[in-house]
Design a protein around this motif. Structure first.
Motif, PDB file in Angstrom:
ATOM      1  N   PHE A  65       0.814  -1.222   0.019  1.00 35.64           N
ATOM      2  CA  PHE A  65      -0.082  -0.111  -0.149  1.00 35.64           C
ATOM      3  C   PHE A  65       0.884   1.187   0.167  1.00 35.64           C
ATOM      4  O   PHE A  65       1.945   1.334   0.822  1.00 35.64           O
ATOM      5  N   PHE A  66       0.587   2.106  -0.992  1.00 32.40           N
ATOM      6  CA  PHE A  66       1.400   3.471  -0.941  1.00 32.40           C
ATOM      7  C   PHE A  66       0.521   4.668  -1.229  1.00 32.40           C
ATOM      8  O   PHE A  66      -0.320   4.631  -1.979  1.00 32.40           O
ATOM      9  N   VAL A  67       0.592   5.527  -0.433  1.00 37.43           N
ATOM     10  CA  VAL A  67       0.039   6.935  -0.612  1.00 37.43           C
ATOM     11  C   VAL A  67       1.109   8.186  -0.772  1.00 37.43           C
ATOM     12  O   VAL A  67       1.830   8.389  -0.190  1.00 37.43           O
ATOM     13  N   CYS A  68       0.984   8.537  -2.204  1.00 31.16           N
ATOM     14  CA  CYS A  68       1.917   9.646  -2.520  1.00 31.16           C
ATOM     15  C   CYS A  68       1.627  10.874  -1.526  1.00 31.16           C
ATOM     16  O   CYS A  68       0.680  11.125  -1.019  1.00 31.16           O
ATOM     17  N   GLY A  69       2.695  11.529  -1.657  1.00 31.14           N
ATOM     18  CA  GLY A  69       2.562  13.058  -0.693  1.00 31.14           C
ATOM     19  C   GLY A  69       1.635  13.929  -1.451  1.00 31.14           C
ATOM     20  O   GLY A  69       1.506  14.020  -2.675  1.00 31.14           O
ATOM     21  N   SER A  70       0.865  14.637  -0.562  1.00 36.12           N
ATOM     22  CA  SER A  70      -0.125  15.615  -0.757  1.00 36.12           C
ATOM     23  C   SER A  70      -0.819  15.166  -1.902  1.00 36.12           C
ATOM     24  O   SER A  70      -0.849  15.850  -3.010  1.00 36.12           O
TER      25      SER A  70
END
Length: 606
Positions: free
Chosen positions: A371-376
């Motif tokens: 799982f990955f969530v990019c910045g802003s």
């Protein structure tokens, strides 16, 4: 291939991609010093071109994010100029008549004192097509639908054409080079190509309040075809989670579209039965069956619904109930999506991805292995996603975002240091110079290297302090931040030693502070850099190749203290954007009780 991409509304700004790599990205607010500025991003575009040594005529393509553009946000700077009182007045005098009584009310008439006709591009000849920009327009009651917050589709082409002509003139390029990219396509391509994940059948999820009539999408990535395919869309009239969160933020007398993070920070302070009662009220608004959202058709006005149903509950009951409702709904949704599309790798972007506590719950779903969530993930990064989209449709492979240090550089010479003549200026020679100050409880701020893109400071425009000292939170708040007392600060943790401070069994990457983690004895080890109530931490997991000097500083602190982390918060005064250059840094330094500035090659002390 040289691509410039522009976003025009909240946190307007731009990005430049050359060949396969994002070279520069920044928001207009950093140049105008107006928080969440939505004016046309002239200054950020000029800075981007200068940084990349380009002229407008060098560009192969210019992309505008969004198909349904509005003139209202930049004309009145809606995301910066309206107070909580202004928004409450709009709820009473605009939205209630419009939604609850089906009346036609003029937004411009109510906000005519906010209109700024003398600014670019509304002071150009192209703006003459809009009657409401003429100075002698009298804002009659019968203005018609053309003055709603989003123009009807019949006017959309006029507005889109206006922005293309303005951009063409500004950059001195041919009109035919300019194209528009769907809002959620931008979010989706940033979510995937901005991440390090390239697994086959990766699920790409977007969620926000509104973007080109959608509030969410689901796509998958094929490693064989090397492309993203959209599988499902959610209409903004059905999937209204982000809008519910926004209006609850306003109901709590905080700014919607700005202070949702404050509600998220408040939520953990209450966990009693009233939380469950409030959650049931939110359940009446929005439900999920399998992967389909259903909004209550009897509710025409969310804010009015909240006023009638929540008045008997205390502020912390409401925040806790809202966050629990959000976490449960998001977790169920992502779990069902993984089941439906047989996915184990997931990436996420859009305004809803800024909720780090919901992201933590999503990351714990058993079906999700990566799982990955990019910045802003909110709208300021739309231009990066647009560049990635254009690269893919032109059969090019994009490099993932390895850093969000994508803004201006702090290059300076000795003469420029004269602005600090009232302070002690020393050469930076070793990390002990800074650690000595930190151990004494002093507050260090950084203005070095390239500026971070987005809403999180990642060490180059940061305030740093000793996370072992719980009292440091009060000191930072009193000396500069003036934050609400319940809001936590966050740690930068050396990724190689993260198991000493956080629980991350899946070894998820989180270099941009986008996921919260349970901590290992956080209240004892790093009490100043955790949430004071639940002990979680919105950690930036720092690898040495991300920021060598920052990593080395924390490592030297670790060798002395056995704590591989420093407290981190953004370098800005309350209500101002994060600092950009030395002059901004000096302004904040003068107007606060900060102790030390760490520059590229110098240290400034009071």
């Amino acid at each position: 291939m040289k691509i410039l991409s522009i976003t025009l509304e909240k946190c307007s700004g731009c990005a430049i991609m050359i060949d396969d790599k994002i070279i520069f990205s920044s928001s207009e607010e950093r140049y105008t010093r107006i928080k969440s500025d939505s004016s046309f991003p002239r200054k950020s575009i000029e800075a981007a071109l200068e940084f990349c040594d380009l002229k407008g005529s060098d560009l192969d393509k210019v992309l505008i994010c969004g198909n349904q553009l509005s003139v209202y946000a930049p004309l009145m700077n809606l995301y910066s100029s309206l107070s909580v009182e202004d928004h409450l007045n709009l709820m009473k005098n605009y939205w209630y008549p419009k939604l609850s009584e089906n009346k036609n009310v003029s937004l411009l008439r109510l906000l005519k004192h906010k209109i700024r006709r003398d600014q670019f591009p509304f002071n150009t000849s192209h703006a003459k097509i809009f009657d409401f920009i003429k100075k002698d327009y009298d804002f009659k009651e019968d203005e018609g639908q053309g003055h709603q917050p989003h123009q009807p589709k019949s006017e959309g082409k006029i507005v889109n054409d206006f922005y293309k002509k303005v951009t063409s003139d500004f950059l001195k390029i041919d009109y035919s080079k300019i194209e528009q990219i769907d809002h959620h396509t931008c979010h989706a391509y940033y979510a995937f190509y901005g991440s390090p994940i390239r697994d086959d059948n990766t699920l790409v999820v977007t969620a926000d309040a509104w973007g080109d009539d959608l509030s969410g999408t689901v796509s998958t990535y094929s490693s064989k075809e090397k492309k993203i395919t959209r599988l499902k869309t959610y209409k903004h009239t059905e999937f209204q989670l982000a809008r519910i969160y926004r209006f609850t933020t306003l109901y709590l007398r905080m700014l919607g579209n700005e202070h949702e993070y404050k509600v998220m920070g408040l939520a953990p302070y209450y966990s009693g039965e009233k939380m469950n009662e409030v959650q049931k009220i939110f359940d009446e608004l929005l439900t999920l069956k399998n992967i389909e959202f259903k909004f209550n058709p009897e509710v025409k006005n969310i804010f009015d619904f909240l006023e009638k149903r929540l008045f008997q509950y205390r502020f912390d009951h409401i925040a806790a109930g809202l966050q629990k409702f959000t976490e449960d709904l998001m977790t169920k949704w992502f779990s069902n999506l993984c089941e439906e599309f047989k996915a184990t790798s997931v990436v996420f972007s859009g305004g809803a991805s800024m909720n780090v506590k919901a992201n933590m719950k999503i990351s714990e779903i058993d079906k999700i292995k990566n799982f990955f969530v990019c910045g802003s993930g909110s709208d300021e990064t739309l231009p990066i996603g647009a560049c990635y989209y254009w690269n893919e449709i032109n059969k090019k492979q994009s490099e993932p975002i390895s850093t969000l240090y994508l803004g201006d550089n702090t290059n300076y010479n000795e003469k420029e240091l004269e602005i600090f003549k009232d302070y002690k200026v020393s050469k930076f020679e070793n990390y002990d110079q800074l650690i000595t100050h930190i151990e004494k409880g002093k507050i260090i701020c950084t203005c070095r290297g390239r500026m971070e893109m987005g809403q999180r400071s990642l060490g180059n425009r940061s305030i740093l302090a000793d996370p072992r000292k719980s009292g440091i939170v009060k000191k930072i708040n009193e000396s500069i931040k003036q934050r609400d007392f319940w809001m936590p600060f966050a740690p930068i943790i050396l990724s190689e030693y993260q198991e000493e401070l956080i629980k991350n069994d899946k070894k998820l990457l989180s270099p941009f502070m986008t996921i919260a983690f349970e901590t290992v004895n956080g209240k004892e080890n790093i009490p100043g850099a955790i949430h004071q109530s639940d002990g979680t931490a919105r950690a930036q997991l720092l690898e040495k190749n991300h920021n060598k000097d920052l990593w080395n500083l924390i490592f030297e602190f670790y060798k002395k203290t056995k704590i591989p982390a420093l407290l981190n918060t953004s370098f800005n005064l309350h209500g101002y954007p994060i600092v950009r250059n030395l002059n901004d840094a000096l302004f904040v330094f003068k107007n606060s009780d900060l102790d030390v500035i760490w520059l590229d090659n110098h240290i400034i002390e009071k």
